[in-house]
Each structure stands twice: as structure tokens, then as C-alpha cells.
Design an enzyme around this catalytic site. Structure first.
Site, PDB file in Angstrom:
ATOM      1  N   ASP A   1      45.433  72.407  15.654  1.00 30.29           N
ATOM      2  CA  ASP A   1      46.593  73.303  15.656  1.00 30.29           C
ATOM      3  C   ASP A   1      46.269  74.594  16.414  1.00 30.29           C
ATOM      4  O   ASP A   1      45.285  75.268  16.100  1.00 30.29           O
ATOM      5  CB  ASP A   1      46.991  73.629  14.210  1.00 30.29           C
ATOM      6  CG  ASP A   1      47.318  72.354  13.436  1.00 30.29           C
ATOM      7  OD1 ASP A   1      48.085  71.529  13.963  1.00 30.29           O
ATOM      8  OD2 ASP A   1      46.781  72.166  12.325  1.00 30.29           O
TER       9      ASP A   1
ATOM     10  N   GLU B   1      48.129  63.708  22.242  1.00 25.65           N
ATOM     11  CA  GLU B   1      47.896  63.736  23.693  1.00 25.65           C
ATOM     12  C   GLU B   1      48.991  62.959  24.430  1.00 25.65           C
ATOM     13  O   GLU B   1      49.502  63.413  25.463  1.00 25.65           O
ATOM     14  CB  GLU B   1      46.522  63.119  23.979  1.00 25.65           C
ATOM     15  CG  GLU B   1      46.176  63.039  25.437  1.00 25.65           C
ATOM     16  CD  GLU B   1      44.764  62.465  25.639  1.00 25.65           C
ATOM     17  OE1 GLU B   1      43.977  62.410  24.679  1.00 25.65           O
ATOM     18  OE2 GLU B   1      44.478  62.052  26.778  1.00 25.65           O
TER      19      GLU B   1
HETATM   20  C1  LIG Z   1      48.005  68.812  16.020  1.00 26.87           C
HETATM   21  S1  LIG Z   1      47.391  67.585  14.976  1.00 26.87           S
HETATM   22  C2  LIG Z   1      46.414  66.580  16.075  1.00 26.87           C
HETATM   23  C3  LIG Z   1      46.137  65.218  15.521  1.00 26.87           C
HETATM   24  C4  LIG Z   1      45.225  64.303  16.356  1.00 26.87           C
HETATM   25  N1  LIG Z   1      43.906  64.849  16.498  1.00 26.87           N
HETATM   26  C5  LIG Z   1      45.816  64.009  17.703  1.00 26.87           C
HETATM   27  O1  LIG Z   1      45.331  64.552  18.706  1.00 26.87           O
HETATM   28  O2  LIG Z   1      46.789  63.239  17.760  1.00 26.87           O
HETATM   29  C6  LIG Z   1      46.139  68.475  14.069  1.00 26.87           C
HETATM   30  C7  LIG Z   1      45.673  67.734  12.819  1.00 26.87           C
HETATM   31  O3  LIG Z   1      44.589  68.451  12.245  1.00 26.87           O
HETATM   32  C8  LIG Z   1      44.751  68.489  10.830  1.00 26.87           C
HETATM   33  N2  LIG Z   1      44.026  69.697  10.384  1.00 26.87           N
HETATM   34  C9  LIG Z   1      44.432  70.978  10.499  1.00 26.87           C
HETATM   35  N3  LIG Z   1      43.487  71.824  10.042  1.00 26.87           N
HETATM   36  C10 LIG Z   1      42.445  71.041   9.634  1.00 26.87           C
HETATM   37  C11 LIG Z   1      41.179  71.323   9.049  1.00 26.87           C
HETATM   38  N4  LIG Z   1      40.799  72.582   8.816  1.00 26.87           N
HETATM   39  N5  LIG Z   1      40.375  70.287   8.745  1.00 26.87           N
HETATM   40  C12 LIG Z   1      40.755  69.008   8.963  1.00 26.87           C
HETATM   41  N6  LIG Z   1      41.974  68.688   9.512  1.00 26.87           N
HETATM   42  C13 LIG Z   1      42.801  69.681   9.834  1.00 26.87           C
HETATM   43  C14 LIG Z   1      46.244  68.507  10.621  1.00 26.87           C
HETATM   44  O4  LIG Z   1      46.598  68.012   9.350  1.00 26.87           O
HETATM   45  C15 LIG Z   1      46.728  67.597  11.744  1.00 26.87           C
HETATM   46  O5  LIG Z   1      46.796  66.256  11.337  1.00 26.87           O
END
Ligand SMILES: C[S@@+](CC[C@H](N)C(=O)[O-])C[C@H]1O[C@@H](n2cnc3c(N)ncnc32)[C@H](O)[C@@H]1O
Length: 240
Positions: free
Chosen positions: A139, A215
């Protein structure tokens, strides 16, 4: 026989407003084996202990933080059956849905934990241990006042470097330009890393890379992609 989880979903439906939609849409049944674990089990049994007899001596050990809908982790794990993959997600719902996908795919080399990636790196994994860490499209928290919530910060990168074996790589991707600048600066500031893409700070494309769910969306939207790779180097006297 009334399934306990379905009953729970109906109970929430009867008593609450908005929450019932979430409860009703979740399917708690895992086809095949449930590959979820938790932070306590990781602390007690260690990374390898989570894989027990199914993968006693993994060829490599890989961590993905924030796997989201899980496309990337599923494809990597299917392509590399001798490698142990631990997926970390902060979202209960995403872990549950991914557990269903992993179970359906019959992947024995994947474990999933609902946790903060920062905590897993700082408290639950040993030094000099992982071969790869992937943080894909985390994020971006675009507002200035929220930027401190971004996962890629100096402390996180230092812990990631310590958890990697010498030669191991932290892979980071983002579509957000200000976040990309921050990632570049933070990686360059970590003495335990060398830039695996030097002389470029980052690459807009990495041949052969598996695409993540976000992506694919960002490519379709024409957003600029930035791929970083920090390789753990040997630093004498680092204590790692
Ligand atoms: C924008 S999405 C991207 C998902 C995936 N990596 C992709 O590229 O399709 C970010 C993901 O990170 C998770 N997330 C956010 N903060 C996190 C943290 N501190 N630890 C683990 N996961 C986290 C969110 O729940 C979300 O599923």
C-alpha cells in the site's frame, strides 16, 4: 448437519447490519489440507518446523509479505516445489481465501500466516536464513501525513537484510512514483544491501517475472511500474 461456520455467519446476519455482508460472503471450508499457521506456531517450531515432514530440507526459503489475492505466491510455489514459501498477510479474509486456493491446488510447500510482515521479520525469523523476500505493490499511502505507514522503511529494510542469507534478495515493486523514490533511497541507505539492478536504481520491467494481481490491474491502467532488488552482501563485523 449444520456447519458450525455457516451457523456463525447466519448468527452475525441476524444481529448486525453491515458486517453480515462480509460474514455471509466468506466460505470457511478449506478444500484439501489447511495450510494456515500462526505467529505462535512460527515462534515455537521455526520456519522449517511449519513444513515438517512434507518438506524437511527445503532447497530455498522464500517469504512473501502482503500476498493479496495470492496469484504470485501460487504460481511461484507451483513452479518451485522443492522450495518452502511462507506467505504473510495482515488481512484475515485474504488469508482465508488463499488457504482455499492453496488447498485446492494441493501445494505442500506453502504456509500462510495472518500477521504484520514487519513483526515477522523483526521478531519471528532468524538471521541469515531466507533466500528471498518479496514485497509486491504494498500500500503506497499516498497522502504525506500517512507516508509513515508504508511498509518499506529503514528499519524494515534493515531487518529484511539481516534475515536474508548472503546473496539473498529483497524484491520490491510499486506503481507509485513518490513511494518508488522512497524505496530507492531506503534501499540505497542500507549497508547490508547492494543493488542487484545496478547501474539502474530500478527497472520498469523484469524479464521472466511472474505478474501479481495488482500488477495486472496497474498495467491495464497504464501506471508506471518500478522493480527493485536489494542483494544481501557480506559485511565484515556486521554480526549477522
Ligand atoms: C496493494 S495490495 C497488493 C497485493 C499483492 N502483493 C499484489 O501485488 O497483487 C497490498 C496487500 O498487503 C497487505 N498488507 C498491508 N500491510 C501489511 C502488513 N503490514 N503486513 C502484511 N500484509 C500487509 C494488504 O492486506 C494487501 O493485501
Amino acid at each position: 448437519m449444520v456447519d458450525e461456520n455457516v451457523y456463525l455467519a447466519r448468527y452475525v446476519e441476524d444481529r448486525t447490519g453491515l458486517k453480515l455482508q462480509m460474514a455471509r460472503s466468506l466460505n470457511y471450508e478449506i478444500p484439501g489440507t489447511d495450510r494456515r499457521s500462526d505467529s505462535l506456531e512460527l515462534a515455537e517450531r521455526g520456519f522449517d518446523g511449519l513444513f515438517s515432514s512434507e518438506l524437511e530440507n527445503p532447497k530455498e526459503r522464500v517469504l512473501e509479505i502482503g500476498f493479496g489475492r495470492g496469484e504470485f505466491l501460487l504460481e511461484m510455489a507451483a513452479k518451485r516445489p522443492a522450495t518452502a514459501f511462507l506467505g504473510i498477510e495482515i488481512s484475515f479474509k485474504r488469508v482465508l481465501k488463499m488457504a482455499r486456493k492453496v488447498g485446492r491446488a494441493g501445494l505442500v510447500n506453502v504456509r500462510l500466516i495472518e500477521a504484520r510482515g514487519e513483526v515477522v521479520l523483526s521478531d519471528l525469523l532468524p538471521s541469515d536464513f531466507l533466500d528471498e523476500i518479496w514485497v509486491n505493490f504494498s500500500d503506497p499511502w499516498p497522502k504525506d501525513r500517512h507516508a509513515r505507514r508504508r511498509i518499506i522503511q529503514a528499519g524494515f529494510v534493515e531487518n529484511a537484510a539481516k534475515c536474508l542469507v548472503v546473496g539473498g534478495v529483497l524484491h520490491v515493486a510499486t506503481d507509485d512514483v513518490p513511494y518508488a523514490h522512497q524505496i530507492g533511497e531506503v534501499l540505497a541507505g542500507e549497508p547490508l544491501f547492494e543493488n542487484a539492478f545496478a547501474p539502474d536504481k530500478w527497472l520498469p520491467e523484469v524479464p521472466g517475472r511472474i505478474q501479481t494481481g495488482y500488477e495486472i490491474d496497474w498495467r491495464a491502467a497504464g501506471r508506471p511500474l518500478h522493480f527493485f532488488a536489494g542483494r544481501r552482501r557480506q559485511v565484515s563485523g556486521s554480526g549477522c
